[in-house]
Scaffold this motif. Structure first.
Motif, mmCIF file in Angstrom:
data_model
loop_
_atom_site.group_PDB
_atom_site.id
_atom_site.type_symbol
_atom_site.label_atom_id
_atom_site.label_comp_id
_atom_site.label_asym_id
_atom_site.label_seq_id
_atom_site.Cartn_x
_atom_site.Cartn_y
_atom_site.Cartn_z
ATOM 1 N N THR A 42 42.167 27.875 19.744
ATOM 2 C CA THR A 42 43.490 28.390 19.395
ATOM 3 C C THR A 42 44.374 27.218 18.983
ATOM 4 O O THR A 42 44.175 26.085 19.426
ATOM 5 N N LEU A 43 45.379 27.501 18.140
ATOM 6 C CA LEU A 43 46.297 26.489 17.627
ATOM 7 C C LEU A 43 47.625 26.581 18.361
ATOM 8 O O LEU A 43 48.219 27.661 18.435
ATOM 9 N N SER A 44 48.103 25.465 18.890
ATOM 10 C CA SER A 44 49.412 25.439 19.517
ATOM 11 C C SER A 44 50.477 25.151 18.465
ATOM 12 O O SER A 44 50.175 24.804 17.320
ATOM 13 N N ASN A 45 51.752 25.305 18.858
ATOM 14 C CA ASN A 45 52.840 25.010 17.933
ATOM 15 C C ASN A 45 52.877 23.547 17.541
ATOM 16 O O ASN A 45 53.419 23.187 16.494
ATOM 17 N N GLU A 46 52.316 22.675 18.374
ATOM 18 C CA GLU A 46 52.269 21.250 18.060
ATOM 19 C C GLU A 46 51.050 20.884 17.225
ATOM 20 O O GLU A 46 50.812 19.707 16.959
ATOM 21 N N GLY A 47 50.243 21.878 16.859
ATOM 22 C CA GLY A 47 49.071 21.616 16.039
ATOM 23 C C GLY A 47 47.840 21.222 16.817
ATOM 24 O O GLY A 47 46.829 20.850 16.213
ATOM 25 N N ASP A 48 47.868 21.278 18.146
ATOM 26 C CA ASP A 48 46.711 20.897 18.937
ATOM 27 C C ASP A 48 45.626 21.964 18.851
ATOM 28 O O ASP A 48 45.911 23.160 18.733
ATOM 29 N N PHE A 49 44.358 21.504 18.920
ATOM 30 C CA PHE A 49 43.218 22.411 18.981
ATOM 31 C C PHE A 49 42.864 22.613 20.455
ATOM 32 O O PHE A 49 42.377 21.698 21.106
ATOM 33 N N GLU A 50 43.139 23.792 20.997
ATOM 34 C CA GLU A 50 42.787 24.086 22.382
ATOM 35 C C GLU A 50 41.472 24.859 22.373
ATOM 36 O O GLU A 50 41.409 25.975 21.857
ATOM 37 N N TYR A 51 40.416 24.250 22.929
ATOM 38 C CA TYR A 51 39.083 24.812 22.799
ATOM 39 C C TYR A 51 38.534 25.244 24.162
ATOM 40 O O TYR A 51 38.892 24.710 25.214
ATOM 41 N N GLU A 52 37.649 26.231 24.096
ATOM 42 C CA GLU A 52 36.919 26.733 25.257
ATOM 43 C C GLU A 52 35.505 27.078 24.781
ATOM 44 O O GLU A 52 35.347 27.908 23.875
ATOM 45 N N TRP A 57 30.358 24.804 30.765
ATOM 46 C CA TRP A 57 31.683 25.016 30.166
ATOM 47 C C TRP A 57 32.234 23.707 29.606
ATOM 48 O O TRP A 57 31.978 22.628 30.146
ATOM 49 N N ALA A 58 33.010 23.835 28.528
ATOM 50 C CA ALA A 58 33.809 22.732 27.990
ATOM 51 C C ALA A 58 35.195 23.283 27.703
ATOM 52 O O ALA A 58 35.357 24.196 26.892
ATOM 53 N N ASN A 59 36.194 22.753 28.389
ATOM 54 C CA ASN A 59 37.581 23.177 28.205
ATOM 55 C C ASN A 59 38.437 21.940 27.984
ATOM 56 O O ASN A 59 38.335 20.966 28.742
ATOM 57 N N GLY A 60 39.286 21.989 26.960
ATOM 58 C CA GLY A 60 40.124 20.836 26.698
ATOM 59 C C GLY A 60 40.984 21.050 25.467
ATOM 60 O O GLY A 60 41.089 22.144 24.913
ATOM 61 N N THR A 61 41.619 19.944 25.033
ATOM 62 C CA THR A 61 42.541 19.964 23.898
ATOM 63 C C THR A 61 42.262 18.768 22.997
ATOM 64 O O THR A 61 42.174 17.624 23.478
ATOM 65 N N TYR A 62 42.077 19.027 21.728
ATOM 66 C CA TYR A 62 42.020 17.974 20.712
ATOM 67 C C TYR A 62 43.453 17.788 20.221
ATOM 68 O O TYR A 62 43.962 18.569 19.431
ATOM 69 N N SER A 63 44.134 16.736 20.730
ATOM 70 C CA SER A 63 45.580 16.621 20.610
ATOM 71 C C SER A 63 46.062 15.832 19.404
ATOM 72 O O SER A 63 47.267 15.779 19.173
ATOM 73 N N ARG A 64 45.194 15.228 18.619
ATOM 74 C CA ARG A 64 45.671 14.440 17.487
ATOM 75 C C ARG A 64 44.904 14.821 16.209
ATOM 76 O O ARG A 64 44.282 13.971 15.571
ATOM 77 N N PRO A 65 44.941 16.076 15.828
ATOM 78 C CA PRO A 65 44.238 16.443 14.599
ATOM 79 C C PRO A 65 45.008 15.982 13.363
ATOM 80 O O PRO A 65 46.247 15.894 13.363
ATOM 81 N N THR A 66 44.285 15.702 12.304
ATOM 82 C CA THR A 66 44.896 15.357 11.026
ATOM 83 C C THR A 66 45.068 16.634 10.202
ATOM 84 O O THR A 66 44.568 17.703 10.563
ATOM 85 N N GLU A 78 35.730 15.433 16.494
ATOM 86 C CA GLU A 78 35.966 15.025 17.876
ATOM 87 C C GLU A 78 34.680 15.190 18.666
ATOM 88 O O GLU A 78 33.994 16.210 18.553
ATOM 89 N N ASP A 79 34.355 14.178 19.452
ATOM 90 C CA ASP A 79 33.222 14.243 20.370
ATOM 91 C C ASP A 79 33.755 14.708 21.719
ATOM 92 O O ASP A 79 34.512 14.012 22.390
ATOM 93 N N ILE A 80 33.365 15.926 22.127
ATOM 94 C CA ILE A 80 33.898 16.528 23.355
ATOM 95 C C ILE A 80 32.800 16.645 24.414
ATOM 96 O O ILE A 80 32.886 17.499 25.304
ATOM 97 N N THR A 81 31.780 15.781 24.323
ATOM 98 C CA THR A 81 30.671 15.848 25.279
ATOM 99 C C THR A 81 31.160 15.629 26.704
ATOM 100 O O THR A 81 30.687 16.271 27.648
ATOM 101 N N SER A 82 32.118 14.714 26.870
ATOM 102 C CA SER A 82 32.584 14.372 28.217
ATOM 103 C C SER A 82 33.278 15.531 28.905
ATOM 104 O O SER A 82 33.368 15.567 30.134
ATOM 105 N N SER A 83 33.779 16.500 28.148
ATOM 106 C CA SER A 83 34.473 17.639 28.757
ATOM 107 C C SER A 83 33.522 18.765 29.142
ATOM 108 O O SER A 83 33.965 19.769 29.712
ATOM 109 N N PHE A 84 32.221 18.624 28.837
ATOM 110 C CA PHE A 84 31.259 19.685 29.147
ATOM 111 C C PHE A 84 30.697 19.478 30.550
ATOM 112 O O PHE A 84 30.187 18.414 30.887
ATOM 113 N N SER A 85 30.814 20.528 31.368
ATOM 114 C CA SER A 85 30.301 20.464 32.738
ATOM 115 C C SER A 85 30.045 21.882 33.231
ATOM 116 O O SER A 85 30.912 22.754 33.107
ATOM 117 N N GLY A 86 28.853 22.100 33.767
ATOM 118 C CA GLY A 86 28.536 23.398 34.344
ATOM 119 C C GLY A 86 28.617 24.538 33.358
ATOM 120 O O GLY A 86 29.240 25.568 33.657
#
Length: 928
Positions: A377-387, A422-431, A412-420
């Motif tokens: 989903t896209l936030s008003n600040e342009g962040d990519f909030e992923y699940e 699930w991967a939940n997090g925010t890509y906060s600096r998209p171009t 974005e490499d989001i490997t570090s956010s994957f656990s059990g």
């Protein structure tokens, strides 16, 4: 044809820009705005008519808004819009501005909102952006230009935090006539608030504005805090980006910025202000004529090298004002496009790029296969909030990648956010390139396995928020034996209608270009109520394709109850070609997290019809009519107790295990459900210590006449759904034992004059015996001490006594009493103690134990207790030594062993004073 239409629009824009640039050049010298400048850009124009394709038909015509001729099969082109024009010809995207000035009837409300609407396959998807702090409307109304209401939809929130201040929904199966109104720009939309909110309705005309189909950024413009006018203004900005030059095409729709004297040749200023104290960019536009309701302006601009990066992150604000009335300015933040759309995909084995590779792609990897899904989903600040959810494989790496003709790029490499799983997090600096790729469906989720070498991929596609997407996450359907997977969004609305959307991913079997599949709902109820039949419901038959949106079905209340209880499975069965006769296991997933409204459940207050036996029913089963053939198996009592935790009464109502209720047949009976069995008991009434007790109407037990409010209906207590009059006393009904006679409840009037319930348990005496000697007799409220074992008979050397058998307890008791023995009780105990004639003992006090300072003696059947006689002391200062009965002189005792008796006796509330009071009361009781 689409490209030619776009080129034609570019020609028109070029002409407008050349005209506007000359007007600005004359007026820029009189402006005192920071960084005034003209729009700098190179203009290239060409005639696209020379590039029209050659047609072989003889009845070619030019459609409205087109540059080249088009072949028409049989209907003339002029009649096409009146019938059912193709959506790709007439446009599918619309926008609307809503405020007091745009409403059918002008309102004085200061509220402003804007919306984006899209017509896809007969379904109208809509998203509305509200100003900060505005209350959510109660409903969304679509109307004709005459004010007739076409459709009313409930405004429902979305489960995604990124869509705050936004309303989303769908209008499915829009009638043909209403589509024509939409395309002809004759449809209005209104946001209707709740009646008690104090807000006004705001509405606006839905129109096809320039740039809405390529919009990337949006802005909601509201009046500045300094603006003070009766009919406040508002506006919205539709911003597109030229991918080659990175210039911005801005389309403004606004009102309320002009003063009462402005009508012609008015200068409008538009300012884009970046964050971080960067210089604002101001563009001026001369309007030859001003409209009273809505004004439209289009222009092109740029913010320089940092413009797209700042726009993507929501760090640019916009301000619009007339130079003649700057106090009426509109302003707002530029954010990503006004939409609640989410981006979702199925994670499965990569699909083949061409038909030749289809068979090899399906068999390239060996089972077991993994599967998953991703949601952004896209936030008003342009962040990519992923699940992201993945199961069936060990994930070594997890990345977001973009596809380009020159190759792939890791976003974005989001490997570090994957656990059990699930991967939940925010890509906060998209171009901006990342945002553009996401909006155009060019961002892919790639998961790589470390052990099997499998790679799961899925392209994030924009999905409108339908009724099914009200659920927080989809259901994953997968099988370790099939390289395909599917996700199903499923939700139940307030009208008990079940909505579902389906997305399928992965290489189809047998080399097919698109999969064929069936979808079923299978119930596996081992806990909810196993007496009821397990249903297998067919939702879809022989669907071709990978998507199915905005479908719904009506399930029985039994099926809805199981759906909400997590005992239902979704199964997608792939249909193979006629040549391939091998069977494939279904893609299966357990449905969890579906919220079913309480009124839709089987246990709600609305009871099902009573069961009746039908001729086609088997002897061991009866079915409920008008309820989708809900059948109940007739079980033995033993089977019902073992298999079911719920109970079903004669009226076909189902009760939870451990619940209690008032019998509908006899209000003076209470019933309970215990391990699948219903037990009922008559209400037990307390014995009243008054005369003339009366039983109030509708009550089961009498109350004393001193309670004056017994007949007032507003003076009633409610306890376990049963109403009691003021003054009524009762035993509470507790599962599984029934009425508890050890607890009494009373309905009485509180200090505020309101009826209230107080319950108290019968007070039990303190026991002096050890806990190992406690015993609870059946039906008793308090524990008691076990009676002492009978004392052994004294055996003498007399041969007659030795040869006699031992005395019984009654004989031993009579023997003691006949020889002058005594019976006494201690500490208000119910047990009697025996003492021989002449026997002495120290009594036992509950809070002290054995009290050595008093001696009791049995003499000829009488018990006398006397305190220990203390010697008379002649010293001036006396002290009391602990554990001693008589005081001593202070000089003869170690100071650490005593405390002054006078000071202890005068200390109110201390422990020793309580001991002294208890001691004196005990002495008086025994001396009497």
């Amino acid at each position: 044809m689409t490209q030619l239409l776009a080129n034609m629009r570019l020609v028109v824009i070029c002409v407008v820009l050349l005209h506007l640039s000359g007007a600005r050049e004359e007026d820029l010298d009189d402006l005192s705005i920071q960084k005034k400048r003209r729009v700098v850009a190179k203009v290239r124009c060409k005639n696209v008519k020379n590039e029209c394709p050659k047609l072989e038909c003889t009845n070619a015509v030019i459609l409205p808004g087109a540059c080249c001729k088009t072949c028409v099969m049989s209907t003339p082109a002029v009649l096409l819009p009146k019938d059912e024009p193709p959506e790709d010809v007439t446009g599918r995207d619309f926008a609307v501005l809503l405020n007091g000035r745009t409403s059918l009837t002008p309102m004085t409300t200061p509220r402003v909102a804007t919306g984006r609407l899209s017509l896809r396959r007969g379904t109208l998807h809509f998203s509305f952006l509200l100003e900060e702090g505005a209350p959510a409307p109660e409903s969304i109304q679509f109307m004709s230009d005459t004010g007739d209401i076409l459709e009313i939809l409930e405004a429902q929130p979305t489960p995604y935090e990124a869509t705050n201040n936004r309303l989303c929904g769908t209008w499915t199966r829009v009638p043909k006539e209403y589509k024509s109104l939409l395309r002809e720009e004759k449809m209005w939309v209104a946001l209707s608030p709740a009646e008690d909110s104090g807000e006004d309705v705001i509405s606006g005309l839905v129109a096809r504005y320039t740039g809405v189909d390529t919009e990337v950024f949006s802005s909601l413009l509201i009046p500045s805090p300094t603006a003070n006018q009766t009919l406040s203004g508002g506006g919205t900005a539709i911003i597109s980006v030229d991918r080659k030059t990175d210039s911005l095409h801005v389309s403004l729709v606004f009102n309320g910025v002009f003063g009462p004297s402005e009508s012609h040749n008015t200068t409008l200023a538009v300012q884009l202000t970046p964050a971080r104290a960067l210089s604002p960019v101001v563009d001026t536009i001369v309007l030859s004529k001003i409209a009273s309701d809505l004004n439209r302006v289009e222009y092109m601009t740029t913010l320089g090298n940092s413009s797209l990066r700042l726009l993507t992150r929501g760090h640019v604000s916009m301000k619009v004002w007339s130079q003649a009335a700057p106090e009426l300015a509109l302003e707002g933040l530029v954010t990503s496009r006004v939409t609640c759309n989410v981006f979702s995909t199925v994670l499965s084995l990569p699909e083949p790029e061409n038909l030749e590779d289809a068979v090899s792609a399906y068999t390239a990897y060996s089972p077991p296969y993994g599967a998953g899904w991703a949601l952004v989903t896209l936030s008003n600040e342009g962040d990519f909030e992923y699940e992201i959810f993945i199961k069936g494989m060990t994930v070594e790496s997890l990345k977001l990648e973009t596809q380009h003709r020159k190759g792939h790029r890791v976003v974005e490499d989001i490997t570090s956010s994957f656990s059990g799983n699930w991967a939940n997090g925010t890509y906060s600096r998209p171009t901006y390139r990342d945002l553009d790729a996401l909006l155009r469906g060019k961002i892919e989720v790639v998961a790589t396995s470390g052990d099997s070498g499998h790679v799961l991929k899925g392209m994030l596609n924009q999905v409108a928020v339908t009724e099914a997407l009200r659920s927080p996450q989809p259901v994953l359907l997968s099988s370790p034996q099939i390289p395909m997977a599917a996700i199903v969004w499923i939700a139940v609305d307030s009208a008990c209608v079940t909505h579902y959307d389906v997305m399928v991913g992965g290489p189809p079997p047998s080399g097919a270009t698109e999969p064929f599949w069936n979808l079923t709902l299978r119930e596996d109820d081992t806990e909810f109520d196993p007496r009821l039949d397990m249903n297998i419901l067919s939702l879809e038959n022989e669907v071709k394709g990978k998507e199915l949106f905005a479908h719904s079905t009506e399930l029985s209340r039994l099926s809805l109850s199981r759906l909400g209880s997590g005992v239902t499975y979704l199964e997608l069965v792939l249909i193979q070609s006629e040549e391939d006769t091998s069977s494939l296991p279904p893609l299966t997933g357990l449905v969890n997290g579906v919220i079913v409204p309480p009124k839709c459940l089987l246990d709600s207050d609305v009871a099902l019809p009573p069961p009746v036996i039908h001729p086609d029913d088997t002897p061991d089963r009866i079915c409920i009519p008008n309820s989708d053939k809900v059948c109940i198996k007739q079980l033995d009592e033993s089977q019902g107790a073992e298999r079911s935790h719920k109970c079903k009464d004669a009226d076909n109502r189902v009760f939870e295990d451990g619940s209690s209720w008032q019998s509908p047949a006899n209000t003076c009976q209470m019933c309970m459900c215990t391990k699948g069995k219903i037990k009922c008991q008559d209400v037990m009434c307390l014995k009243l210590q008054c005369e003339g007790a009366v039983t109030p109407p509708g009550q089961c037990c009498p109350v004393c006449p001193s309670d004056h409010d017994i007949v007032r209906p507003d003076k009633m207590c409610i306890f376990d759904d049963v109403r009691y009059s003021v003054g009524a006393e009762w035993y509470p009904f507790l599962v599984p034992k029934g009425f508890d006679k050890c607890v009494t409840c009373r309905c009485q009037t509180s200090s505020r004059g309101e009826p209230s319930v107080t319950c108290a348990r019968l007070s039990c005496p303190l026991l002096i015996c050890d806990e190992s000697m406690f015993e609870q007799k059946p039906g008793a409220c308090c524990s008691t001490c076990k009676p002492p074992a009978p004392k052994p008979t004294v055996i003498t050397g007399d041969s007659d006594v030795i040869n006699n058998p031992p005395l019984s307890e009654d004989e031993y008791r009579a023997n003691i009493l006949d020889t002058g023995g005594c019976i006494y009780k201690e500490n208000s105990s119910t047990f009697q103690h025996l003492a021989r004639n002449g026997e002495e003992w120290h009594p036992s006090v509950a809070s002290f134990g054995i009290y050595q300072c008093i001696t009791c003696k049995c003499k000829d059947g009488n018990v006398t207790c006397n305190p220990k006689q203390c010697p008379v002391l002649t010293c001036q200062k006396m002290v009391q030594v602990e554990n001693e009965c008589c005081p001593r002189c202070q000089d003869s005792v170690d100071p650490s062993q005593f405390f002054p008796p006078s000071r202890k006796a005068s200390s109110r509330g201390t422990k020793n004073k309580k001991k002294a009071n208890q001691r004196s009361r005990y002495q008086r009781r025994n001396s009497g």
